[in-house]
Design an enzyme around this catalytic site. Structure first.
Site, PDB file in Angstrom:
ATOM      1  N   GLY A 133       0.838  -1.207   0.000  1.00 40.99           N
ATOM      2  CA  GLY A 133       0.000   0.000   0.000  1.00 40.99           C
ATOM      3  C   GLY A 133       0.869   1.252   0.000  1.00 40.99           C
ATOM      4  N   HIS A 134       1.878   1.293   0.897  1.00 33.97           N
ATOM      5  CA  HIS A 134       2.767   2.461   0.951  1.00 33.97           C
ATOM      6  C   HIS A 134       3.535   2.617  -0.369  1.00 33.97           C
ATOM      7  CE1 HIS A 134       2.766   1.212   5.361  1.00 33.97           C
ATOM      8  NE2 HIS A 134       2.335   2.450   5.416  1.00 33.97           N
ATOM      9  N   SER A 192      -2.417  -3.194   6.018  1.00 30.93           N
ATOM     10  CA  SER A 192      -2.184  -2.254   7.120  1.00 30.93           C
ATOM     11  C   SER A 192      -1.006  -2.774   7.923  1.00 30.93           C
ATOM     12  CB  SER A 192      -3.425  -2.220   8.020  1.00 30.93           C
ATOM     13  OG  SER A 192      -3.090  -1.690   9.299  1.00 30.93           O
ATOM     14  N   SER A 193      -0.204  -1.846   8.438  1.00 28.82           N
ATOM     15  CA  SER A 193       0.929  -2.267   9.269  1.00 28.82           C
ATOM     16  C   SER A 193       0.431  -2.997  10.513  1.00 28.82           C
ATOM     17  CB  SER A 193       1.751  -1.046   9.677  1.00 28.82           C
ATOM     18  OG  SER A 193       2.084  -0.306   8.529  1.00 28.82           O
ATOM     19  N   ARG A 194      -0.803  -2.713  10.923  1.00 27.45           N
ATOM     20  CA  ARG A 194      -1.338  -3.340  12.142  1.00 27.45           C
ATOM     21  C   ARG A 194      -1.852  -4.765  11.902  1.00 27.45           C
ATOM     22  NH1 ARG A 194      -2.917   2.339  13.431  1.00 27.45           N
ATOM     23  NH2 ARG A 194      -1.866   2.833  15.386  1.00 27.45           N
ATOM     24  N   GLN A 197      -6.176   5.936   0.565  1.00 25.19           N
ATOM     25  CA  GLN A 197      -7.618   6.044   0.826  1.00 25.19           C
ATOM     26  C   GLN A 197      -8.065   5.116   1.946  1.00 25.19           C
ATOM     27  OE1 GLN A 197     -10.257   6.022  -2.741  1.00 25.19           O
ATOM     28  NE2 GLN A 197     -11.539   4.744  -1.414  1.00 25.19           N
ATOM     29  N   LYS A 198      -7.213   4.182   2.318  1.00 29.57           N
ATOM     30  CA  LYS A 198      -7.537   3.298   3.445  1.00 29.57           C
ATOM     31  C   LYS A 198      -7.834   4.134   4.694  1.00 29.57           C
ATOM     32  CE  LYS A 198      -6.420   0.069   6.695  1.00 29.57           C
ATOM     33  NZ  LYS A 198      -5.592   0.890   7.541  1.00 29.57           N
ATOM     34  N   ASP A 199      -7.030   5.216   4.894  1.00 37.00           N
ATOM     35  CA  ASP A 199      -7.285   6.137   6.001  1.00 37.00           C
ATOM     36  C   ASP A 199      -8.103   7.305   5.463  1.00 37.00           C
ATOM     37  OD1 ASP A 199      -5.665   4.857   8.142  1.00 37.00           O
ATOM     38  OD2 ASP A 199      -4.069   5.181   6.703  1.00 37.00           O
TER      39      ASP A 199
HETATM   40  O1  PAF Z   1      -1.005   7.387   7.813  1.00 36.11           O
HETATM   41  C1  PAF Z   1       0.025   7.399   8.518  1.00 36.11           C
HETATM   42  O2  PAF Z   1       0.857   6.502   8.451  1.00 36.11           O
HETATM   43  C2  PAF Z   1       0.247   8.547   9.496  1.00 36.11           C
HETATM   44  O3  PAF Z   1      -0.937   8.943  10.080  1.00 36.11           O
HETATM   45  C3  PAF Z   1       0.986   9.747   8.872  1.00 36.11           C
HETATM   46  C4  PAF Z   1       0.170  10.394   7.753  1.00 36.11           C
HETATM   47  C5  PAF Z   1       2.328   9.282   8.309  1.00 36.11           C
HETATM   48  C6  PAF Z   1       1.243  10.813   9.936  1.00 36.11           C
HETATM   49  O4  PAF Z   1       2.018  10.316  10.974  1.00 36.11           O
END
Ligand code: PAF
Length: 285
Positions: free
Chosen positions: A36-37, A185-187, A148-150
């Site tokens: 995703g990143h 997600s990292s989580r 868009q996940k967040d």
């Molecule tokens: O989405 C994230 O990983 C964090 O909320 C961000 C945008 C890097 C801010 O710390």
């Protein structure tokens, strides 16, 4: 790929890049990088000359009792992934450099930061907006890309950029999912095998609601009911919220007239992991 730790050095570097006519695309992250990143990095690279990715587990966006201490920190692996994905500069400051003693300035995006996740994470978006504004001032990007996940984070940050007349353009990248539909997600690393087995249900419910919408249903409550039915089939998570909201104000929508965001947050029952996901109806964010 150049690794920069000092905010002063990063700022000087971005000034030098800009003086030589180069545009900067920025992807802020907290590390534990996944596809995703890296997909956000590709979006940034398409329309800018140099990409900067930040890795910083931002203490101000974690509340008491949240997972700041146990948040995965995998810098070596992350820097390899960022380099392989074509990142030009990896910016990884320390908490002391970002929040030196006597640090006192914060950004509040009123109202929006109390909705959805803000209801149970009262200072979360304050921390996110504060660190992102600091990053924008240090990195000076023309474009910043968020997932868009967040979705709420994206909407809150767009409001901040507009309210403060910032000259960065905020772009979004689609939710990247595992093969079974779970949003990356990292989580997800925290999930137990039982939780991981049932986690795809979160997206299944959202897709079910979208199908209902696509077949003509415009009653927000009916879409929420459909998602609840899906979620009742697993004891592995409990919904914290399931809401159909306006994509600008995040106000709940009884009747969907145009676009809408369906956002959900669930708490898993074994590892107590908080998972969020969403789907947009009638267009894009
Ligand atoms: O989405 C994230 O990983 C964090 O909320 C961000 C945008 C890097 C801010 O710390």
């Amino acid at each position: 790929m150049k690794i920069v730790n000092s905010p002063v050095e990063m700022k000087n570097l971005s000034i030098t890049l800009q003086r030589s006519g180069k545009t900067i695309g920025f992807v802020p992250t907290m590390g534990a990088l996944h596809q995703g990143h890296l997909s956000l990095l590709n979006i940034a690279a398409k329309s800018t000359d140099a990409t900067v990715m930040s890795i910083f587990v931002n203490p101000s966006q974690f509340g008491p009792g949240e997972d700041y201490d146990k948040y995965p920190r995998t810098f070596e692996l992350d820097s390899k992934k960022a380099q392989d994905a074509g990142c030009d500069i990896l910016f990884a400051p320390t908490a002391q450099d970002m929040y030196p003693p006597n640090y006192s300035s914060y950004v509040d995006v009123a109202k929006l930061d109390t909705k959805l996740c803000g209801a149970t994470r009262p200072d979360h978006f304050r921390g996110v907006c504060t660190v992102v504004l600091k990053f924008f001032n240090i990195v000076n990007p023309q474009i910043a890309v968020f997932g868009q996940k967040d979705a709420q984070q994206l909407i809150v940050l767009r409001r901040m950029v507009s309210d403060f007349n910032l000259s960065v353009s905020v772009e979004s990248g689609p939710v990247i999912r595992e093969k079974d539909g779970l949003a990356m997600s990292s989580r997800n690393k925290y999930l137990t095998p039982h939780e991981r087995r049932d986690a795809p249900l979160i997206y299944k419910g959202l897709k079910g609601a979208k199908e209902l919408f696509d077949s003509g249903e415009r009653d927000g409550d009916k879409l929420i009911e459909m998602i609840k039915t899906h979620y009742k089939s697993s004891a592995m998570f409990t919904p914290e919220y399931i809401e159909v909201v306006d994509i600008v104000t995040l106000e709940p929508l009884k009747e969907i007239k145009d676009k809408a965001l369906i956002a959900v947050a669930c708490k898993t029952s074994e590892s107590k992991t908080r998972l969020i996901d969403n789907i947009v109806l009638g267009g894009e964010l």
